[in-house]
Design an enzyme around this catalytic site. Structure first.
Site, PDB file in Angstrom:
ATOM      1  N   LYS A 292      56.770 -49.249   4.451  1.00 53.34           N
ATOM      2  CA  LYS A 292      56.695 -49.146   2.999  1.00 53.34           C
ATOM      3  C   LYS A 292      57.704 -50.065   2.312  1.00 53.34           C
ATOM      4  CE  LYS A 292      53.691 -45.807   3.573  1.00 53.34           C
ATOM      5  NZ  LYS A 292      53.881 -45.052   4.723  1.00 53.34           N
TER       6      LYS A 292
ATOM      7  N   ASP B 203      63.561 -38.349   9.472  1.00 55.94           N
ATOM      8  CA  ASP B 203      62.488 -39.324   9.296  1.00 55.94           C
ATOM      9  C   ASP B 203      62.789 -40.120   8.028  1.00 55.94           C
ATOM     10  OD1 ASP B 203      60.201 -40.774   9.006  1.00 55.94           O
ATOM     11  OD2 ASP B 203      58.816 -39.101   9.224  1.00 55.94           O
TER      12      ASP B 203
ATOM     13  N   TRP C 219      54.354 -34.365   6.552  1.00 53.45           N
ATOM     14  CA  TRP C 219      53.447 -35.505   6.710  1.00 53.45           C
ATOM     15  C   TRP C 219      52.372 -35.139   7.732  1.00 53.45           C
ATOM     16  CZ3 TRP C 219      54.212 -39.868  10.636  1.00 53.45           C
ATOM     17  CH2 TRP C 219      53.231 -40.866  10.455  1.00 53.45           C
TER      18      TRP C 219
HETATM   19  C1  LIG Z   1      56.893 -39.327   6.401  1.00 50.91           C
HETATM   20  C2  LIG Z   1      56.414 -40.486   7.200  1.00 50.91           C
HETATM   21  N1  LIG Z   1      57.009 -40.757   8.348  1.00 50.91           N
HETATM   22  C3  LIG Z   1      56.627 -41.789   9.108  1.00 50.91           C
HETATM   23  C4  LIG Z   1      55.596 -42.609   8.724  1.00 50.91           C
HETATM   24  C5  LIG Z   1      55.218 -43.706   9.693  1.00 50.91           C
HETATM   25  O1  LIG Z   1      54.928 -44.903   9.222  1.00 50.91           O
HETATM   26  P1  LIG Z   1      54.551 -46.143  10.147  1.00 50.91           P
HETATM   27  O2  LIG Z   1      54.275 -45.664  11.523  1.00 50.91           O
HETATM   28  O3  LIG Z   1      53.357 -46.735   9.508  1.00 50.91           O
HETATM   29  O4  LIG Z   1      55.740 -47.032  10.105  1.00 50.91           O
HETATM   30  C6  LIG Z   1      54.929 -42.371   7.510  1.00 50.91           C
HETATM   31  C7  LIG Z   1      53.810 -43.192   7.074  1.00 50.91           C
HETATM   32  O5  LIG Z   1      53.052 -42.894   6.196  1.00 50.91           O
HETATM   33  C8  LIG Z   1      55.363 -41.277   6.730  1.00 50.91           C
HETATM   34  O6  LIG Z   1      54.789 -40.973   5.558  1.00 50.91           O
END
Ligand SMILES: Cc1ncc(COP(=O)(O)O)c(C=O)c1O
Length: 398
Positions: free
Chosen positions: A244, A209, A128
């Site tokens: 999500k 994660d 990511w």
């Molecule tokens: C792999 C991954 N980890 C963590 C996140 C963190 O998401 P958020 O901080 O919006 O909850 C995302 C968001 O796109 C992600 O794709």
């Protein structure tokens, strides 16, 4: 004073968003942005979230700070959601609420740096786009393990294992619980077992994660690797996000769960985590987590949420099938079957950056330069135009 600062280029995805917004073509398609879209191209608020919000609006009596660890009802429910029936002694585990999954990752990185200045965090290549910047902000060492072959669109599983076999004892390995971002390609359960076996033998720490639980094959199925690790390792870090699976992106709902060897180390670890939280942004935002806590505490709301989340999962799978099937028919030469094998919102299309540029300039189809697409940007209305355009670009830009 500020003139000494250097200019930081904006995140490439922001450039894609603004180019897309300025594009006047009515048939333009956005496959770049990392949010879910329904069959109307909207990012809706789940109706179960709306119900929880109206309940909270009518019953909340105060806006005083919540504690540093956040909402205890939310934390308890998140633990249950991620671990299911896996039993961990209460004095070996804690969960705190964080402002989204990103803050959880950042707090966890700070915690790992506290444990040792020499620790490395191993991340998949690719990973990511915010993982490495988060680690860099913490000034913690990071290294990469091979994960995905861009030529064949398959996992580089043997090379991943060979790499893990050389990782120094005591390092942490950042793993995507499911719906690997950006590839969508997850290890099979058998492959996870091998990963676990190697990591145990090297005494490595799993740092998981968990940002897409429920978007691949179901809430329990998507947690199966994570649960296996929770039952096999006596120390574990899990960063979760509800952005999500509850569609609560802007309300910033996440959690950090840490499993430790024993009660003593649990107390010490939690105290370090809370110190980090206190200086990083202090108490977490309440609203989104309060909604999640309320939904997961109520059987009927939980059922409704599961069913809404199921619709998301099914739509993603359907769009994958539509895209791959249509491309197979139209191109007749390229293999796009990896799109169906992948999970969640993202996949690599497997095209060159020149082809990505051509799709944008000639057809108004936007995606990351790497060719990563968000399959939630596909609808039954645009899939034909999309696959026609891809086919033409593959022919004209070989
Ligand atoms: C792999 C991954 N980890 C963590 C996140 C963190 O998401 P958020 O901080 O919006 O909850 C995302 C968001 O796109 C992600 O794709």
């Amino acid at each position: 004073m500020f003139e000494k600062l250097s200019l930081i280029p904006p995140d490439p995805i922001l450039k894609i968003i603004s180019e897309y917004n300025e594009d006047v073509r009515s048939n333009k398609i956005d496959l770049g942005v990392g949010v879910y879209r329904d069959s109307f191209g909207e990012t809706p608020i789940m109706s179960v979230v709306k119900s929880a919000e109206s309940h909270i609006l009518s019953t909340q009596k105060s806006k005083a700070y919540i504690g540093l660890a956040g909402d205890t009802i939310y934390n308890k429910n998140i633990q249950k959601l991620i671990l299911g029936d896996i039993k961990i002694a209460e004095d070996r585990i804690f969960t705190i609420q964080t402002a989204g999954g990103t803050t959880s990752l950042r707090v966890a990185s700070e915690l790992l740096k506290e444990t040792s200045k020499n620790i490395n965090i191993w991340v998949s290549n690719p990973t990511w786009s915010n993982h490495i910047p988060v680690l860099e902000s913490t000034n913690i060492n990071f290294r990469e393990y091979p994960y995905y072959d861009m030529e064949t669109n398959t996992l580089l599983f043997d090379r991943m294992i060979a790499c893990l076999e050389t990782v120094p004892k005591g390092d942490a390995v950042l793993l995507h619980a499911c719906c690997h971002n950006p590839t969508g390609m997850d290890p099979t359960l058998e492959q996870w077992k091998k990963i676990i076996q190697v990591m145990k033998s090297r005494e490595l720490l799993p740092f998981i994660d968990n940002a897409y639980q429920g978007l691949a094959n179901g809430l329990d199925e998507d947690a199966s690797a994570l649960r296996l690790m929770a039952s096999e390792f006596n120390e574990l870090i899990i960063s979760s996000s509800c952005s999500k699976n509850f569609g609560l992106y802007r309300d910033r709902v996440g959690a950090l769960t840490v499993i430790t060897k024993n009660e003593d180390s649990n107390k010490k670890t939690k105290s370090n985590v809370l110190k980090i939280v206190r200086t990083m942004g202090s108490v977490p935002p309440d609203h989104g987590a309060a909604c999640v806590g309320y939904i997961l505490s109520d059987k009927s709301l939980t059922q409704k949420w599961k069913s809404e989340l199921d619709d998301v999962k099914v739509r993603l799978k359907n769009m994958r099938k539509e895209l791959a099937g249509s491309l197979k028919n139209k191109t007749n030469s390229h293999d796009f079957s990896h799109i169906v094998r992948a999970n969640g919102m993202f996949s690599f299309l497997g095209i060159t950056s020149e082809q990505v540029q051509a799709l944008k300039s000639q057809y108004g189809i936007y995606m990351e330069e790497s060719g990563r697409i968000n399959v939630a940007g596909i609808t039954m209305e645009n899939v034909s135009y999309l696959t026609d355009s891809i086919t033409k670009v593959l022919e004209s830009h070989q």
